[in-house]
Design a protein around this motif. Structure first.
Motif, PDB file in Angstrom:
ATOM      1  N   GLN A 236      24.576  -9.157  72.832  1.00  0.00           N
ATOM      2  CA  GLN A 236      24.253  -7.998  71.996  1.00  0.00           C
ATOM      3  C   GLN A 236      25.441  -7.570  71.138  1.00  0.00           C
ATOM      4  O   GLN A 236      26.030  -8.386  70.437  1.00  0.00           O
ATOM      5  N   ASN A 237      25.809  -6.295  71.169  1.00  0.00           N
ATOM      6  CA  ASN A 237      26.818  -5.793  70.238  1.00  0.00           C
ATOM      7  C   ASN A 237      28.242  -6.253  70.537  1.00  0.00           C
ATOM      8  O   ASN A 237      29.145  -6.019  69.734  1.00  0.00           O
ATOM      9  N   ASP A 238      28.454  -6.887  71.677  1.00  0.00           N
ATOM     10  CA  ASP A 238      29.795  -7.392  72.016  1.00  0.00           C
ATOM     11  C   ASP A 238      30.060  -8.762  71.404  1.00  0.00           C
ATOM     12  O   ASP A 238      31.209  -9.224  71.374  1.00  0.00           O
ATOM     13  N   ALA A 239      29.016  -9.414  70.913  1.00  0.00           N
ATOM     14  CA  ALA A 239      29.124 -10.828  70.545  1.00  0.00           C
ATOM     15  C   ALA A 239      30.142 -11.076  69.441  1.00  0.00           C
ATOM     16  O   ALA A 239      30.908 -12.049  69.501  1.00  0.00           O
ATOM     17  N   GLY A 240      30.170 -10.248  68.405  1.00  0.00           N
ATOM     18  CA  GLY A 240      31.079 -10.486  67.282  1.00  0.00           C
ATOM     19  C   GLY A 240      32.535 -10.475  67.702  1.00  0.00           C
ATOM     20  O   GLY A 240      33.323 -11.356  67.322  1.00  0.00           O
TER      21      GLY A 240
END
Length: 254
Positions: A236-240
């Motif tokens: 989710q939002n941690d991927a980048g």
């Protein structure tokens, strides 16, 4: 300085700049993420000032380890070629060189969807999957990342393929679902058309769906009837941030 240091990932978005040191043995943040609003005038100089501040905040955890930075743009060899949700003055800026000069550390700059894909392939939904894997993030637009036997093919822009006379993301992005108040069933019809088109071009072994809407994947993924296996992203939002740190560490070891 901490005994153990970690590479740093920094994700530059249209509304926020987020960063954290990343423990690559676990694919997780090694400290709590820091978020700072993206400046109204998001020029390279203004954004680099914030990136430098983020790096300084985590100097105890990251030391002189490499830094990976994502931007919402096509990036070739560290040079930014487009600008989505950041100032147009980024176009043709050698972001990697500017950041290396400012930070005095190895820096890798890459497209934000590519970074998310790298993270999913190493630590998430694509881990250990051979063959052709496509990540598509469904948000304001559609970002894509393509992998062949785990190797990134950078800067794919499959959100912009023409579909039924339209730019695909204008019809199939999550923003279109919201703006047009589409039911999940109606949106799934558009997604099916979009992903079927990509299947005909790429024949992927796996499609990973990312973006915030992936948290609600049970509402639409089961409605798609594709040749390829299609599953939600895991990080989710941690991927980048995680993917940027991983890629920077990989590049610095070459």
């Amino acid at each position: 300085m901490a005994d153990k240091t970690f590479p740093l990932g920094i994700d530059v978005g249209g509304s926020g700049i987020k960063g954290a040191p990343v423990d690559l043995s676990r694919g997780e943040f090694a400290a709590e993420r820091l978020r700072i609003d993206t400046p109204e005038h998001s020029t390279p100089q203004n954004v680099i000032d914030i990136i430098a501040g983020v790096a300084e905040t985590f100097v105890a955890q990251s030391g002189d380890r490499p830094i990976g930075v994502t931007v919402p743009a096509v990036v070739t060899h560290g040079v930014v070629r487009t600008a989505a949700n950041i100032d147009d003055s980024w176009i043709d800026a050698d972001a990697a060189e500017l950041l290396r000069e400012r930070l005095g550390r190895p820096v890798t700059v890459l497209n934000d969807a590519d970074a998310a894909g790298v993270a999913e392939m190493q630590f998430g939904a694509g881990r250990g999957v051979p063959g052709t894997v496509l990540l598509a993030t469904l948000g304001t637009g559609i970002g894509t990342a393509l992998f062949v036997d785990g190797v990134l093919v950078p800067n794919t822009e499959f959100g912009h393929v023409e579909l039924d006379g339209h730019d695909a993301e204008s019809r199939a992005a999550n923003s279109a679902r919201k703006t047009e108040d589409l039911s999940w069933d109606k949106w799934a019809e558009r997604l099916h058309r979009y992903f079927s088109h990509l299947e005909g071009l790429l024949w992927p072994d796996l499609i990973i769906v990312g973006g915030g809407v992936s948290k609600k994947s049970e509402k639409f993924l089961d409605l798609l009837d594709l040749r390829s296996k299609i599953i939600p992203a895991q990080l989710q939002n941690d991927a980048g941030i995680i993917g940027a740190a991983y890629q920077a560490e990989l590049d610095s070891s070459r």
